[in-house]
Write a protein that holds these residues in place. Structure first.
Motif, PDB file in Angstrom:
ATOM      1  N   VAL A   1       0.851  -1.185   0.000  1.00 36.02           N
ATOM      2  CA  VAL A   1       0.000   0.000   0.000  1.00 36.02           C
ATOM      3  C   VAL A   1       0.888   1.237   0.000  1.00 36.02           C
ATOM      4  O   VAL A   1       1.777   1.377   0.851  1.00 36.02           O
TER       5      VAL A   1
ATOM      6  N   ARG B   1       2.104   3.391   3.198  1.00 36.93           N
ATOM      7  CA  ARG B   1       1.771   2.659   4.445  1.00 36.93           C
ATOM      8  C   ARG B   1       2.779   1.520   4.612  1.00 36.93           C
ATOM      9  O   ARG B   1       2.569   0.403   4.135  1.00 36.93           O
TER      10      ARG B   1
ATOM     11  N   LEU C   1      -8.549   1.174   4.301  1.00 38.36           N
ATOM     12  CA  LEU C   1      -7.919   1.741   3.108  1.00 38.36           C
ATOM     13  C   LEU C   1      -8.803   2.736   2.365  1.00 38.36           C
ATOM     14  O   LEU C   1      -8.404   3.274   1.333  1.00 38.36           O
TER      15      LEU C   1
ATOM     16  N   THR D   1     -10.347   6.342   2.069  1.00 34.63           N
ATOM     17  CA  THR D   1     -10.115   7.687   2.583  1.00 34.63           C
ATOM     18  C   THR D   1     -11.443   8.384   2.868  1.00 34.63           C
ATOM     19  O   THR D   1     -12.495   7.981   2.368  1.00 34.63           O
TER      20      THR D   1
ATOM     21  N   THR E   1     -11.117   3.749  -3.678  1.00 34.90           N
ATOM     22  CA  THR E   1     -10.940   3.846  -2.223  1.00 34.90           C
ATOM     23  C   THR E   1     -10.198   5.110  -1.814  1.00 34.90           C
ATOM     24  O   THR E   1     -10.205   5.472  -0.629  1.00 34.90           O
TER      25      THR E   1
ATOM     26  N   THR F   1      -6.995   5.176  -2.206  1.00 32.31           N
ATOM     27  CA  THR F   1      -5.674   4.623  -1.881  1.00 32.31           C
ATOM     28  C   THR F   1      -5.075   3.966  -3.114  1.00 32.31           C
ATOM     29  O   THR F   1      -5.795   3.383  -3.935  1.00 32.31           O
ATOM     30  N   ASN F   2      -3.740   4.039  -3.245  1.00 29.03           N
ATOM     31  CA  ASN F   2      -3.025   3.348  -4.318  1.00 29.03           C
ATOM     32  C   ASN F   2      -2.198   2.210  -3.746  1.00 29.03           C
ATOM     33  O   ASN F   2      -1.803   2.235  -2.576  1.00 29.03           O
TER      34      ASN F   2
END
Length: 632
Positions: free
Chosen positions: A236, A239, A272, A274, A312, A314-315
């Motif tokens: 992630v 993270r 995950l 946001t 989401t 998130t990448n």
């Protein structure tokens, strides 16, 4: 004047003669070469109809032919008398299921006898008889002892029409119940399961040795759904140490991954997602919870799939190229398949292509299309392209698919971020129902709520007599409520004082019952020794009638006749039970049914118009096992 031929009198004469002489009765020490012919036993729904006639005619012809060949033919009959069909009919008529069932058995028996179908009626069995229930319950305990039966909280299929949970195999392709036709709903409930998945490979591989129609074998192969590929971690972005593990059957196309997808039920979705994407993700999860797996797996165009996914915020990192890709939640990914997360390669998957178009995501080809390809997602074979990263030690360009897959799996394993993996479509068998008319579980619960198996000496556990046995409507949308099993109303029966080896204690009985498939998962063996009160079948008798004839032979019934619609229900369940009993040393055969014949369907191919007038349809053809049948 010649005497008229009285067909009824002639038929009755010979039927009586066969009964008096015991023509089609056979003992277990018959000196002739043996042949076991069996038709799937019927639900006792009333007088015989054309479906019965079609099915049992195939068996009848076989019995007579093999008998004329000088063989000692075993041809038994019985009744699949537990389950939803009998219970629903009893509820409609206001009759107790036992009374209703016994009357239908008498009615169907009379029909079969009048048809002249030849059976050894001395071996007749009914799945609702206590003497039969005992052995059903004992088999359950054997699976429990072997660690193959367990109780768990899991997403299950709930039928609002039948007011009970269903096994996956009972949900039709359109997401409806195979009995009521109601749309099946997903709900988290605590239920009994069998670990049929532990036998997935054996169930799959043994199909090659069976003399079954290819269609039936293909249906089981597809339902088991073995997929080979790889699992690997997607770090992630931003993270440290947090990854999303994905499964793919095509690790060779990983350089074409331009996004990744989690199932709405994935445990990492909340973490995950946001804050600015929370509303869209929550809305998608709500819609997905109301859809069936069939609906969620449906193909769709870009417009449709654009409503079935949400970013989401998130990448994650493609470990092969080192590039970040967006992480989505989408309903077409199921938590029960693989890891519940996938890499998406739009150039080589039609649904991924449509999804990428909907969200304007990049599309990178990693397989060279063959000549004549007209564009879009390419799902064929070819050599790898755009699939090298010298800095990471990966060179796939120019390799054929098999070699590229092997190299990618080796790369993952060398770096400890993934490995080759196998996954299955098959899920554990959900084995409890919130109904009345079924075998009680031989299970009680102690004061802590732990399940305790009853000893064999306390079997059978019989159903209590209930006047009010109809299921109560349950609000499936109320997440805090539990469906009420009819047996929960039998208060005098539920609470019981037992001495299970450590003094008398108070226990609570299990109020769910077994599904209708329990009784049909081993009945072919009980026919061999139906009056034995010491064992479900004598081992020597079972070996005589069903034992393998050579080291390569699977053993089992010599000829089994029944519908292909049971391929992923009864036929799969019976094979599983039989293999467990074989592994536990209770039977000598690896398979229950050596040869299978599917008798085909009788189609209603005539209609009435708006005035109720009969309209004949065109002649139709139906093929079954090499024969073509023609009818109107």
């Amino acid at each position: 004047m010649a005497r008229a031929y009285d067909v009824t009198a002639v038929e009755r004469k010979w039927q009586q003669h066969w009964d008096d002489e015991g023509t089609y009765q056979i003992d277990n020490d018959d000196p002739r070469e043996k042949f076991y012919a069996l038709c799937m036993y019927p639900y006792p729904s009333g007088a015989a109809h054309q479906g019965h006639v079609r099915n049992y005619t195939f068996g009848d012809l076989t019995v007579r032919y093999q008998t004329m060949q000088g063989k000692g033919v075993l041809s038994p009959i019985g009744f699949d008398s537990f389950g939803l069909p009998a219970e629903n009919a009893a509820i409609k008529t206001g009759t107790h299921p036992r009374i209703f069932t016994d009357a239908r058995i008498a009615e169907l028996t009379a029909s079969l006898r009048r048809l002249g179908a030849v059976y050894d009626w001395r071996r007749e069995i009914h799945s609702h008889d206590p003497s039969y229930i005992k052995w059903n319950q004992l088999i359950f305990l054997r699976l429990w002892d072997a660690g193959l039966a367990y109780r768990a909280l899991a997403p299950v299929n709930w039928c609002p029409g039948c007011q009970t949970v269903l096994a996956n195999e009972q949900v039709l392709a359109d997401g409806t119940c195979d009995r009521s036709g109601d749309v099946v709903i997903k709900r988290d409930l605590e239920q009994w399961f069998f670990r049929i998945t532990q036998y997935a490979d054996e169930l799959l591989e043994a199909l090659d040795d069976l003399e079954w129609p290819e269609r039936a074998k293909t249906m089981q192969r597809n339902w088991i759904g073995r997929s080979e590929g790889a699992e690997f971690d997607l770090p992630v972005e931003g993270r440290d140490g947090l990854t999303v593990r994905v499964f793919t059957t095509r690790p060779d196309t990983s350089f074409g991954m331009t996004y990744a997808v989690m199932a709405p039920e994935h445990p990492l979705v909340d973490e995950l997602t946001t804050a600015d994407q929370r509303e869209a993700v929550d809305a998608l999860r709500t819609r997905a919870a109301a859809a069936t797996d069939i609906e969620r797996m449906a193909e769709g165009d870009a417009a449709a799939l654009g409503k079935r996914g949400a970013y989401t915020g998130t990448n994650v990192i493609n470990p092969f190229s080192g590039s970040p890709v967006p992480l989505f939640v989408a309903d077409y990914v199921l938590m029960g398949y693989g890891t519940g997360a996938i890499m998406a390669v739009p150039a080589e998957d039609e649904r991924d292509w449509a999804f990428a178009e909907a969200f304007e995501l990049p599309i990178i080809r990693t397989v060279q299309p063959t000549a004549g390809f007209e564009g879009g997602a390419y799902t064929g074979t070819g050599v790898s392209i755009n699939s090298s990263n010298p800095a990471a030690g990966i060179e796939l360009d120019g390799l054929p698919m098999a070699d590229a897959k092997a190299r990618m799996i080796a790369w993952l394993e060398e770096r400890g971020v993934g490995a080759g993996a196998v996954t299955y479509r098959l899920r554990d068998w959900l084995f409890s129902r919130q109904r009345y008319w079924g075998e009680p579980f031989p299970i009680v619960y102690d004061e802590t709520g732990l399940p305790v198996a009853l000893p064999e000496s306390m079997l059978p556990v019989e159903l209590p007599e209930l006047i009010d046995f109809a299921p109560k409507k349950h609000d499936i949308n109320d997440a805090d409520s539990e469906p009420e099993a009819p047996l929960s109303r039998a208060t005098d029966w539920i609470t019981v004082e037992l001495d299970l080896g450590d003094g008398k204690k108070t226990y609570r009985r299990e109020t769910n019952v077994m599904p209708q498939w329990a009784g049909s998962s081993w009945y072919e063996m009980r026919y061999l020794d139906p009056t034995n009160d010491k064992a479900m079948v004598d081992p020597e008798i079972e070996r005589y009638w069903m034992g393998p004839q050579s080291p390569q032979d699977t053993g089992g019934v010599d000829l089994y006749v029944g519908g292909v619609e049971h391929a992923v229900l009864h036929l799969l369940y019976a094979r599983f039970w039989h293999k467990v009993l074989y592994d536990l040393g209770h039977v000598a055969t690896r398979e229950p049914f050596r040869r299978l014949v599917n008798q085909g369907y009788i189609l209603a191919d005539s209609f009435t118009d708006e005035r109720g007038m009969y309209v004949a349809a065109a002649e139709v053809e139906h093929e079954a096992d090499g024969y073509t049948f023609r009818g109107h």
